[in-house]
Design an enzyme around this catalytic site. Structure first.
Site, PDB file in Angstrom:
ATOM      1  N   ASP A 100      90.422  46.709  50.891  1.00 30.69           N
ATOM      2  CA  ASP A 100      89.038  46.260  51.050  1.00 30.69           C
ATOM      3  C   ASP A 100      88.551  46.610  52.455  1.00 30.69           C
ATOM      4  O   ASP A 100      89.359  46.780  53.382  1.00 30.69           O
ATOM      5  CB  ASP A 100      88.944  44.736  50.865  1.00 30.69           C
ATOM      6  CG  ASP A 100      89.353  44.306  49.463  1.00 30.69           C
ATOM      7  OD1 ASP A 100      89.288  45.133  48.540  1.00 30.69           O
ATOM      8  OD2 ASP A 100      89.750  43.133  49.316  1.00 30.69           O
TER       9      ASP A 100
HETATM   10  N1  URA Z   1      94.301  42.557  47.794  1.00 25.29           N
HETATM   11  C1  URA Z   1      93.067  42.238  48.253  1.00 25.29           C
HETATM   12  O1  URA Z   1      92.517  41.194  47.910  1.00 25.29           O
HETATM   13  N2  URA Z   1      92.482  43.108  49.090  1.00 25.29           N
HETATM   14  C2  URA Z   1      93.052  44.237  49.523  1.00 25.29           C
HETATM   15  O2  URA Z   1      92.461  44.963  50.314  1.00 25.29           O
HETATM   16  C3  URA Z   1      94.331  44.549  49.049  1.00 25.29           C
HETATM   17  C4  URA Z   1      94.935  43.694  48.179  1.00 25.29           C
END
Ligand code: URA
Length: 239
Positions: A107
């Site tokens: 993310d």
């Molecule tokens: N899980 C999440 O919630 N975000 C990420 O970036 C990776 C795994």
């Protein structure tokens, strides 16, 4: 002995801003040599182990490149984005290649290990749900973690929308009751955040610290890249 390949293909594959037509012009300008002899024709076949010099600088052939990036927050895991900086923008010029992409996504507000490569086959193996390559995350929570989390993750959780998750390994920090690590064997959208939400908690900071048996180098500054040696690439797939 390497493999036989056209000179223009070899050089343009290693240099993102150089086309085959450019290699032709370079040959005409006597800028390229192969094993000490001037290369006159860009369509000549060479060996990937040959000593190829462009303006006196060695062009070493590597079929693929593998880069460990320590992604900072605010950077997106895609090759192009109209607004934000992308992980590709962080790659220094000497590591750039045509076809470089992030193998898997974090993310925008997640930090840590992103693999950048031009090797589609390896990326597929690493990301395929069937391969179950472990990805390890360091997590900071809004509320203290509870002993019951270990079993909840190990049993395989159902997250919102009814998606069933594979068993995951939770380890709470002994020093800090809001910090833990979680090992996942798949990569669903926002998975770590959604799993802790089911437990009534909230992720306030997330960092990926390992892919397979390859651990993010602690001395790699946020936003920096490190080339992974070919002999170590297998670690990315090791359970
Ligand atoms: N899980 C999440 O919630 N975000 C990420 O970036 C990776 C795994």
């Amino acid at each position: 002995m390497g493999t036989r390949i056209r000179l223009d293909r070899l050089i343009s594959s290693q240099m993102p801003d150089v086309s085959r037509a450019d290699v032709k012009k370079m040959c005409l300008k006597c800028r390229i040599s192969v094993n000490g002899k001037l290369a006159r024709r860009s369509d000549a076949h060479v060996d990937t182990d040959d000593e190829i010099l462009l303006d006196g600088e060695r062009v070493c052939y590597k079929e693929h490149i593998y880069i460990m990036l320590n992604k900072p927050q605010g950077v997106v895991c895609s090759t192009k984005d109209g607004e934000s900086r992308t992980v590709i923008d962080l790659v220094p010029p000497h590591m750039r290649r045509k076809g470089l992409f992030p193998a898997g996504r974090l993310d925008k507000d997640t930090e840590g290990f992103v693999l950048l490569t031009d090797d589609g086959e390896l990326a597929h193996k690493m990301l395929s749900p069937k391969s179950h390559v472990p990805k390890t995350y360091f997590v900071r929570l809004a509320q203290p973690w509870e002993e019951s989390y270990e079993t909840a993750f190990e049993q395989g959780m159902t997250i919102d929308g009814g998606e069933k998750c594979l068993p995951a390994q939770f380890t709470g920090s002994k020093e800090n009751d809001r910090e833990c690590t979680l090992v996942l064997h798949e990569g669903k959208f926002h998975q770590v955040k959604r799993m802790f939400k089911i437990l009534g908690n909230e992720v306030v900071f997330l960092k990926r610290i390992a892919i397979g048996k390859m651990v993010l180098r602690q001395d790699l500054a946020l936003g920096s890249c490190l080339e992974i040696m070919h002999k170590d690439v297998e670690k990315l797939l090791t359970k």
